[in-house]
Design a protein around this motif. Structure first.
Motif, PDB file in Angstrom:
ATOM      1  N   TYR A 126      41.960  32.307  25.903  1.00 52.34           N
ATOM      2  CA  TYR A 126      41.091  31.037  25.512  1.00 52.34           C
ATOM      3  C   TYR A 126      42.043  30.766  24.442  1.00 52.34           C
ATOM      4  O   TYR A 126      42.223  29.258  23.995  1.00 52.34           O
ATOM      5  N   SER A 158      33.517  32.187  26.970  1.00 52.78           N
ATOM      6  CA  SER A 158      33.604  30.729  26.362  1.00 52.78           C
ATOM      7  C   SER A 158      33.274  30.249  27.158  1.00 52.78           C
ATOM      8  O   SER A 158      33.272  29.645  28.696  1.00 52.78           O
ATOM      9  N   ARG A 200      33.979  28.769  21.147  1.00 51.70           N
ATOM     10  CA  ARG A 200      34.497  30.268  20.810  1.00 51.70           C
ATOM     11  C   ARG A 200      34.195  30.808  22.244  1.00 51.70           C
ATOM     12  O   ARG A 200      32.210  30.828  22.439  1.00 51.70           O
TER      13      ARG A 200
END
Length: 91
Positions: free
Chosen positions: A55, A18, A7
């Motif tokens: 992400y 990340s 994360r």
């Protein structure tokens, strides 16, 4: 082929980041990063630093989300961990 991403919890340069790794090879990781549009300059020894904005796209492309400890464990188990060399005074 498995690429893992943790994360975006790591603050730097006014953003959250990340880490993205492979448990197979650096070639696999570089190829995945290329498909994701992450520049090679984001590669740091054994992982890519990926901004939070990327992400979800990484997961959509096939990266497996894991916690930071699991990411590190998989990297070590694959034999792909490259530790930072610390320079100190000569003994």
């Amino acid at each position: 082929m498995t690429v893992y991403i943790d994360r975006p919890l790591w603050p730097a340069r006014g953003r959250l980041w990340s880490h993205m790794v492979s448990d197979v090879s650096y070639d696999e990781l570089h190829a995945f990063a290329d498909r994701l549009g992450v520049p090679r300059r984001a590669f740091d020894r054994d992982h890519y630093d990926v901004p939070a904005e990327v992400y979800d796209a990484a997961i959509d492309l096939g990266a497996t989300p894991v916690g930071s400890q699991e990411l590190l464990s998989r990297l070590i188990a694959a034999g792909l961990r490259r530790r930072k060399v610390r320079r100190g005074p000569a003994a």
